[in-house]
Design a protein around this motif. Structure first.
Motif: not given
Length: 335
Positions: A241-270
């Motif tokens: 589902m990762l790059d098939t149904d999920n991608e389509q479902q998320i794209a359809r629902a996508k919206r800007h989240l305004g001022d909602m706090p959002l933190i992305v933790l990105s792994a440096a050792r990938n």
């Protein structure tokens, strides 16, 4: 997968990934995971395992990565529970949870999560913490129900199409993903035919081996769970589902989240493995571009580069705890 690409294994091939980490000074007892927390019926005859600890608001909801149960948060949840109500759960087919309807797409998972929160009488708004594939789940939940979300913490999240983006830089990544998917399919097929014993499953890399930090009893219980057909089927469906149904479902629902706090933790050792040496700089730049795109969903979004491998909550749990603490502080103005 035969080469040591632990990052790809954890993301896309968790049937083949081990939950074992190096032993360290943490002395938390994990035997509480020998039993379910509370089995919540979200639909007639279908229950999900929910483990809530602590009290207070906002409630923190922990969403594990691909094919990982709530045990994934064992080094994070106790610390957060000292601050506020913190809940982790097993997705359908994993851990102690009953299987759910196929396919296990982002829509299906979010439907389950929304029902679980209602049936468990957990009031929002919530701080949603999603690891890897779990980052897709919590983003889709936030797109659907923004008024119910106080903030998002994305723990080295999977971004739709990222394998193709990385393979465009280093073609071996695409080859490894395809090989891993074939091996995963072979494991599922062998289990369906009754031709896979636990010993064979471990030897062939279909399930994780024992974790040296767990008691023998817990390791035995996890092996039994991982050998359930429902676990294999759920994990396989989550992969597809990762790059098939999920991608389509998320794209359809996508919206800007305004001022909602959002933190992305990105792994440096990938991309620390020597096999990435030739393309490491470009791959890391692409990872930061993708994660930056997620942070841009909110006017207050930010990316934090963490010295850790992909499963940050196991490798550097304190960084996850700190990010969620910061999110809780933002949601409690004046306190």
């Amino acid at each position: 997968m035969k080469r040591a690409i632990s990052w790809l294994a954890c993301l896309h091939l968790s049937l083949l990934a081990s939950l074992a980490e190096a032993q360290d000074a943490r002395s938390t007892s994990y035997d509480r995971y020998l039993k379910p927390g509370e089995l919540i019926e979200i639909a007639p005859g279908r229950r999900l395992n929910l483990r809530c600890e602590g009290s207070g608001s906002p409630t923190v909801i922990l969403e594990a990565g691909h094919a990982f149960p709530s045990l994934s948060w064992r080094d994070v949840q106790p610390a957060l529970a000292r601050i506020t109500c913190t809940c982790a759960y097993d997705r359908a087919g994993l851990g102690f949870s009953d299987p759910g309807p196929m396919p296990r797409s982002a829509d299906a998972i979010v439907d389950d999560l929304a029902a679980l929160l209602v049936k468990a009488h957990l009031p929002g708004p919530y701080i949603l913490v999603g690891s890897s594939l779990g980052g897709q789940t919590v983003r889709l939940f936030a797109f659907r129900y923004p008024a119910r979300v106080a903030g998002l913490v994305l723990v080295d999240p999977y971004v739709e199409g990222q394998f193709s983006a990385f393979a465009a830089i280093d073609p071996s990544i695409g080859e490894e993903v395809e090989q891993g998917l074939r091996e995963e399919a072979t494991c599922v097929d062998a289990l369906r035919k009754g031709a896979l014993t636990p010993a064979q499953a471990e030897k062939q890399g279909c399930i994780a081996g024992s974790n040296p930090r767990f008691s023998p009893t817990l390791n035995e219980m996890l092996q039994r769970q991982r050998m359930r057909p429902a676990w294999f089927e759920a994990a396989r469906s989550e992969s597809l589902m990762l790059d098939t149904d999920n991608e389509q479902q998320i794209a359809r629902a996508k919206r800007h989240l305004g001022d909602m706090p959002l933190i992305v933790l990105s792994a440096a050792r990938n991309f620390d493995d020597p096999i990435y040496a030739k393309h490491r700089s470009a791959l890391r730049a692409e990872q930061m571009r993708l994660h930056g795109g997620l942070a841009a969903l909110s006017r207050s979004g930010e990316v934090r580069l963490i010295e850790a491998d992909h499963v940050i909550q196991s490798d550097s749990p304190n960084e996850v705890i700190k990010a969620v603490r910061d999110m809780i502080a933002r949601s409690r103005p004046g306190k």
